[in-house]
Design an enzyme around this catalytic site. Sequence first.
Site, PDB file in Angstrom:
ATOM      1  N   GLN A  71     112.758  87.133 -56.196  1.00 19.91           N
ATOM      2  CA  GLN A  71     111.957  88.175 -55.546  1.00 19.91           C
ATOM      3  C   GLN A  71     110.692  88.450 -56.348  1.00 19.91           C
ATOM      4  O   GLN A  71     110.744  89.018 -57.431  1.00 19.91           O
ATOM      5  CB  GLN A  71     112.781  89.464 -55.422  1.00 19.91           C
ATOM      6  CG  GLN A  71     113.945  89.365 -54.458  1.00 19.91           C
ATOM      7  CD  GLN A  71     113.498  89.161 -53.018  1.00 19.91           C
ATOM      8  OE1 GLN A  71     112.553  89.791 -52.557  1.00 19.91           O
ATOM      9  NE2 GLN A  71     114.164  88.270 -52.314  1.00 19.91           N
ATOM     10  N   GLY A  72     109.562  88.045 -55.806  1.00 17.19           N
ATOM     11  CA  GLY A  72     108.287  88.360 -56.454  1.00 17.19           C
ATOM     12  C   GLY A  72     108.001  87.589 -57.726  1.00 17.19           C
ATOM     13  O   GLY A  72     107.103  87.956 -58.469  1.00 17.19           O
ATOM     14  N   ILE A  73     108.778  86.505 -57.983  1.00 16.94           N
ATOM     15  CA  ILE A  73     108.577  85.759 -59.225  1.00 16.94           C
ATOM     16  C   ILE A  73     107.205  85.080 -59.218  1.00 16.94           C
ATOM     17  O   ILE A  73     106.481  85.092 -60.213  1.00 16.94           O
ATOM     18  CB  ILE A  73     109.666  84.683 -59.414  1.00 16.94           C
ATOM     19  CG1 ILE A  73     111.059  85.301 -59.302  1.00 16.94           C
ATOM     20  CG2 ILE A  73     109.471  83.966 -60.733  1.00 16.94           C
ATOM     21  CD1 ILE A  73     111.359  86.337 -60.330  1.00 16.94           C
ATOM     22  N   TYR A 108      98.897  82.639 -52.663  1.00 14.08           N
ATOM     23  CA  TYR A 108      97.675  82.645 -53.457  1.00 14.08           C
ATOM     24  C   TYR A 108      96.571  83.442 -52.770  1.00 14.08           C
ATOM     25  O   TYR A 108      95.825  84.175 -53.418  1.00 14.08           O
ATOM     26  CB  TYR A 108      97.208  81.211 -53.740  1.00 14.08           C
ATOM     27  CG  TYR A 108      98.198  80.391 -54.527  1.00 14.08           C
ATOM     28  CD1 TYR A 108      98.536  79.106 -54.116  1.00 14.08           C
ATOM     29  CD2 TYR A 108      98.815  80.902 -55.666  1.00 14.08           C
ATOM     30  CE1 TYR A 108      99.446  78.343 -54.825  1.00 14.08           C
ATOM     31  CE2 TYR A 108      99.740  80.156 -56.377  1.00 14.08           C
ATOM     32  CZ  TYR A 108     100.059  78.884 -55.950  1.00 14.08           C
ATOM     33  OH  TYR A 108     100.967  78.147 -56.646  1.00 14.08           O
ATOM     34  N   GLU A 120      84.267  75.762 -48.384  1.00 17.77           N
ATOM     35  CA  GLU A 120      83.022  75.105 -48.794  1.00 17.77           C
ATOM     36  C   GLU A 120      83.060  73.588 -48.676  1.00 17.77           C
ATOM     37  O   GLU A 120      82.056  72.920 -48.914  1.00 17.77           O
ATOM     38  CB  GLU A 120      82.677  75.497 -50.243  1.00 17.77           C
ATOM     39  CG  GLU A 120      82.337  76.981 -50.383  1.00 17.77           C
ATOM     40  CD  GLU A 120      82.050  77.398 -51.821  1.00 17.77           C
ATOM     41  OE1 GLU A 120      81.977  76.507 -52.693  1.00 17.77           O
ATOM     42  OE2 GLU A 120      81.895  78.606 -52.065  1.00 17.77           O
TER      43      GLU A 120
END
Lengths: 138, 154
Positions: A71-73, A108, A120
């Site tokens: 969890q949330g690592i 990310y 880009e």
Amino acid sequence: MAMASVRIRQAEEGDCGNILKLIRELAEYEKLSDQVKISEEALRADGFGENPFYCCLVAELLPAPGEPQGQGIGSKIIKKVAEVALERGCSQLRLTVLDWNKGAMDLYKALGARDLTEAEGWHSFRFEEEAMRELAGK
Amino acid sequence: MAMASVRIRQAEEGDCGNILKLIRELAEYEKLSDQVKISEEALRADGFGENPFYCCLVAELLPAPGEPQGQGIGSKIIKKVAEVRRGMGPPAWFWKSKHVALERGCSQLRLTVLDWNKGAMDLYKALGARDLTEAEGWHSFRFEEEAMRELAGK
């Protein structure tokens, strides 16, 4: 119910066996297992010799009974990497993600990264060792 | 007719003004001028202090009369870079070495290229590089300093 605890620390030489295991697991997930060339010996020599070539952080998990792991690592790791990078004077943090790896891309982006390839048009190029040796005339 | 001579050497602190000029020229070519944040002072401090953050090679041209400049310079630079070792910043002994060799452990040379920059893409492919974005679907992600500070809680 107790929460799983996560500790993020600098890697030690003794972690290299597990680091290699994680590298192989990630490569398998990315369907690029044939690209793993590194060995435990190389990880030790490159990371813990006189002139280290890389820095490594390790996330240790101590899951509480009944609590799902992970969890949330990912977020915790990225935050710690950002902290260490800033301390060393870095002004950017760059990484590459496979285009089908939606979970990673979403993570990310949620943490504030930008997809430069999409935004880009940047392409990631690589020379393999054999190509480098040819160029260097060795 | 004499050929233009090209000398590729390690950058020195005195090159930083010209390096910045080249950075700006490249950014203008890539239509990304607003992304140049670096200054000459930062290039000097980051490259020539106690713990250098980067290594830099410089190509010096001495064109012969009548010869066009820029013949094969790109290839020569890439070949020299292939010789040089990688790292966050070279250790002190790096600067004393005449040749920094592949056998010190560099097993890859990576770079990014804009998708419309056909000349550069063709050059790198001709020299043996592979477009990983095209071949394997890799996307290049970046966290800017502000995003990093937010993450680090600073």
